[in-house]
Design an enzyme around this catalytic site. Structure first.
Site, short mmCIF file in Angstrom:
data_model
loop_
_atom_site.label_atom_id
_atom_site.label_comp_id
_atom_site.label_asym_id
_atom_site.label_seq_id
_atom_site.Cartn_x
_atom_site.Cartn_y
_atom_site.Cartn_z
N ASN A 410 0.82 -0.73 -0.15
CA ASN A 410 -0.19 0.41 0.04
C ASN A 410 1.07 1.88 -0.14
OD1 ASN A 410 -1.75 2.31 0.64
ND2 ASN A 410 -2.39 1.51 2.95
N LYS A 412 0.02 3.96 -0.15
CA LYS A 412 -0.61 5.45 -0.22
C LYS A 412 0.06 6.71 -1.04
CE LYS A 412 0.39 3.74 4.96
NZ LYS A 412 -0.15 3.84 6.13
N HIS A 497 -9.01 0.99 4.53
CA HIS A 497 -8.00 1.73 5.35
C HIS A 497 -8.74 2.69 6.40
CE1 HIS A 497 -3.91 2.16 6.96
NE2 HIS A 497 -4.04 1.94 5.65
N GLU A 499 -7.17 4.98 7.49
CA GLU A 499 -6.77 6.05 7.52
C GLU A 499 -7.86 6.61 6.28
OE1 GLU A 499 -1.48 5.02 7.47
OE2 GLU A 499 -3.03 5.24 6.05
N GLU A 569 -5.94 -4.54 10.10
CA GLU A 569 -4.80 -4.16 10.42
C GLU A 569 -4.96 -3.48 11.64
OE1 GLU A 569 -4.25 -1.79 6.87
OE2 GLU A 569 -2.83 -2.33 6.87
N GLY A 575 1.78 2.09 10.72
CA GLY A 575 3.04 3.17 10.92
C GLY A 575 4.01 3.32 11.95
N SER A 615 3.48 -1.90 10.58
CA SER A 615 5.27 -2.05 10.69
C SER A 615 5.45 -3.80 10.81
CB SER A 615 4.55 -1.22 12.27
OG SER A 615 4.75 -0.63 12.07
C1 PEP Z 1 -0.96 -0.09 6.15
O1 PEP Z 1 -0.99 0.79 5.98
O2 PEP Z 1 -1.74 -0.52 5.85
C2 PEP Z 1 0.22 -0.46 6.93
C3 PEP Z 1 0.09 -1.63 6.91
O3 PEP Z 1 1.67 0.46 6.99
P1 PEP Z 1 2.71 0.04 8.19
O4 PEP Z 1 2.88 -1.37 7.36
O5 PEP Z 1 3.81 1.08 7.49
O6 PEP Z 1 2.72 -0.13 8.79
#
Ligand code: PEP
Length: 654
Positions: A410, A412, A497, A499, A569, A575, A615
């Protein structure tokens, strides 16, 4: 074959040691005399006191007996086989010396039970030594009769039996089995008569001479048709004087009933007088050979009762009959008859109290061992069955056929078009060169899609958008519809997601619409769910993910739901560099799968790909992906560099 040979040798040795130990233990004084004979032959007798030779007698016979039992039950196999070998090697050397020098005529290896010549004994030992070598060479071939945890019972029981019941009791009273020519039931008159007739007889040294004038009254005593009491004391100086009153009372009883009573001894007149002074003894004393007296009875003093020249009773001084036993004429009492407890009843006693308990213990032990074996075997079968079930279980990682493993990136809102294309190209080349072991998807900003779709080998890397509109088309300035996404050549779309839920206030209802539109346009949806830190801390994560699924995708038909990829997630891990532990992730993945199973059935749940996101890096991906309910990852930051992303993809190769 080797096993059979070892076990035959071990059984022969066991029986020999048990018999040899037993017949010695049953007559501790006889064994002591034999040890003294050996010491005399070696010129050492004066250095070794009687208590030491008696202790040696008891210990030697007990050791032999217990070693025999150990061989029989195959207890402490290595140690016992070594001890048996050492003992037999020493005995073979000793008996070679006996055979060559002949200092003692009977080695005494079977007590008085079986008398062998010295050469016979030597050759017997040679044979036993050969058997002992075979057993020592392969001790572990001996088949155990009893399992290790119960061996101590056999050893201790045998030790108590041989030391206390056999040796101790024989010492206190008289040998329980009498192998000498003076046992109860022996017709002394006949034996002595045969000797007088010149035949070979063990009574050659049997004589009775009066102490006063040396008159030989042997014939007179043996020919007496009635009862005769003989008090036997090889050496009055060493006789136990604790039962003097009982002896004097018996003598008075004899006087009253006109039964002859003699004390046979090898002691000189001085010792006889001392004994009379000390005990008040008035009975007549006679002289007899001291070895013969020691052979007649293993007690000093001991009492024997003859009837018509036959030995009908023998008593140790410790076990003299009490007063009541001598209340009438012997002819009318049980005491005056040959006892009924014969050898057979004694053997039966041993069988009942020694052999039978060991046999029962062995049976119980074998049954226990057998039940353990059955349990183990059943467990083995159960484990096999479990493994087979596991092997056929689609939940089992190695056997997932239907469930797809995916690593999705992803991007972003990162990368301009040029950078994005460069990254996609690099990844494309890398994965073409080193084929991934899972599905790979990159979800990019809208503006990259069409360009990347041109060169991306979509058999290796799927392409997806990060969002799509909740409307089909129309006056929604700035929005991109699912149809538009599809038209770029993309196949996937990330929806829900956190976000977008948080910053763009996407509600479950909006997401529901987006999912429907995406599916309508043949896009595969990667649907994100996950709880915030507060919700996790409040322990509400299950509730949250369930509500998110119910709010946006559980309305789908089974067929449509099967096309959904779930991405769990936890918001607190996205992040932040904080990853959920593999256990935490697995726990909630399993929960998600269980609620899918509740809704659509186990088969659908088993086929649903559930990714973990938050992460995730090359360093923690292998541990996460090893969990049975984690089918890959949705990767944010680490998908922006080809090497990082490839490292995560490669986790499926580990
Ligand atoms: C995400 O935004 O889907 C995500 C998993 O981000 P990160 O791997 O950076 O934590």
């Amino acid at each position: 074959m080797k096993k059979l040979a070892v076990n035959i040798c071990r059984l022969i040795l066991a029986v020999t040691f048990i018999l040899s130990g037993f017949v010695k233990a049953v007559d501790p004084l006889g064994t002591q005399y034999k040890i003294q004979d050996y010491l005399t032959a070696m010129g050492l007798s004066r250095y070794v006191p009687d208590f030491m030779t008696l202790s040696a007698s008891v210990l030697l016979s007990a050791t032999e007996f217990i070693l025999g039992i150990c061989l029989l039950f195959a207890i402490r196999r290595r140690l016992v086989s070594k001890m048996v070998l050492v003992i037999l090697a020493a005995m073979t050397l000793l008996t070679l010396w006996l055979a060559l020098a002949d200092p003692i005529h009977d080695c005494g290896c079977f007590g008085d039970a079986l008398v062998l010549t010295n050469w016979q004994t030597f050759w017997k030992n040679v044979v036993l030594l050969l058997l002992a070598i075979i057993v020592w060479r392969w001790p572990l071939e001996m088949q155990r009769l009893i399992s290790e945890p119960n061996q101590w019972i056999v050893m201790n029981y045998s030790a108590v039996f041989i030391l206390v019941i056999i040796s101790g009791r024989s010492l206190y009273t008289l040998p329980q089995f009498d192998f000498r020519p003076y046992h109860i039931g022996t017709n002394l008159r006949e034996g002595w008569q045969r000797m007088m007739d010149g035949e070979d007889s063990p009574y050659a040294d049997f004589f009775i001479e009066t102490s006063d004038d040396g008159e030989d009254i042997t014939e007179q005593v043996l020919n007496d048709k009635g009862y005769t009491f003989l008090l036997i004391s090889p050496h009055l100086e060493q006789a136990d004087d604790s039962q003097l009153d009982e002896l004097n009372q018996i003598y008075e009883y004899c006087l009253e009933n006109a039964y002859p009573f003699y004390c046979l001894t090898a002691s000189p007149a001085r010792a006889i007088n001392h004994w009379c002074d000390m005990t008040g003894a008035e009975y007549p004393f006679c002289q007899t050979d001291d070895i013969t007296l020691k052979t007649i009875i293993r007690s000093n003093p001991g009492l024997i009762l003859l009837k018509d020249g036959v030995i009908i009773r023998k008593w140790s001084h410790n076990a003299l009959p009490d007063e009541q036993a001598f209340s009438g004429r012997l002819e009318d009492t049980e005491l005056g008859q040959l006892p009924s407890d014969n050898v057979a009843s004694k053997i039966l006693w041993i069988l009942t109290w020694f052999v039978l308990p060991l046999v029962l213990l062995t049976i119980a032990d074998r049954l226990w061992a057998w039940s353990q074996w059955v349990r183990k075997r059943n467990k083995k079968y159960a484990d096999k069955a479990k493994k087979a079930i596991k092997d056929n279980n689609p939940l089992n990682k190695e056997n997932r056929i239907m469930r797809k493993k995916i690593v999705a990136g992803n991007w972003k809102m990162n990368m301009n078009l040029q950078d994005g294309i460069a990254l996609a190209k690099e990844l494309n080349e890398t994965l073409k060169a080193d084929k991934p072991n899972c599905g790979v998807v990159i979800c990019t900003p809208f503006i990259h899609l069409a360009s990347i779709a041109q060169f991306l080998d979509q058999d290796i890397i799927g392409l997806g958008a990060e969002n799509c509109a909740d409307k089909e088309k129309g006056a929604f300035t700035g929005e991109v519809s699912a149809e538009m996404v599809k038209s770029t050549g993309a196949q996937y779309v990330i929806l829900g997601h956190s976000e977008r839920r948080e910053y763009y206030k996407e509600t479950p209802e909006i997401l529901k619409e987006k999912v429907l539109l995406a599916q309508k346009n043949d896009l595969k949806v990667i649907f994100c769910i996950g709880e915030s830190l507060e919700e996790r801390e409040a322990g509400k994560q299950n509730e949250v993910v369930k509500a998110e699924l119910e709010g946006s995708v559980f309305n789908l038909s089974e067929e449509d739901f099967r096309k959904i990829v779930i991405a769990y997630e936890p918001i607190w891990a996205i992040g932040t560099g904080k990853t959920a532990t593999a256990e935490q992730a697995e726990e909630i993945h399993a929960y998600i799968r269980s609620i899918i199973a509740e809704k659509y059935g186990q088969a659908v749940a088993d086929d649903t790909t559930i990714l973990y996101g938050g992460s995730c890096k090359a360093s923690n991906a292998p541990e996460l992906f090893a969990k049975p309910d984690i089918d890959g990852g949705l990767i944010g930051g680490a998908s922006l560099k080809c090497a990082d992303f490839k490292g995560i993809i490669d986790a499926w190769k580990k």
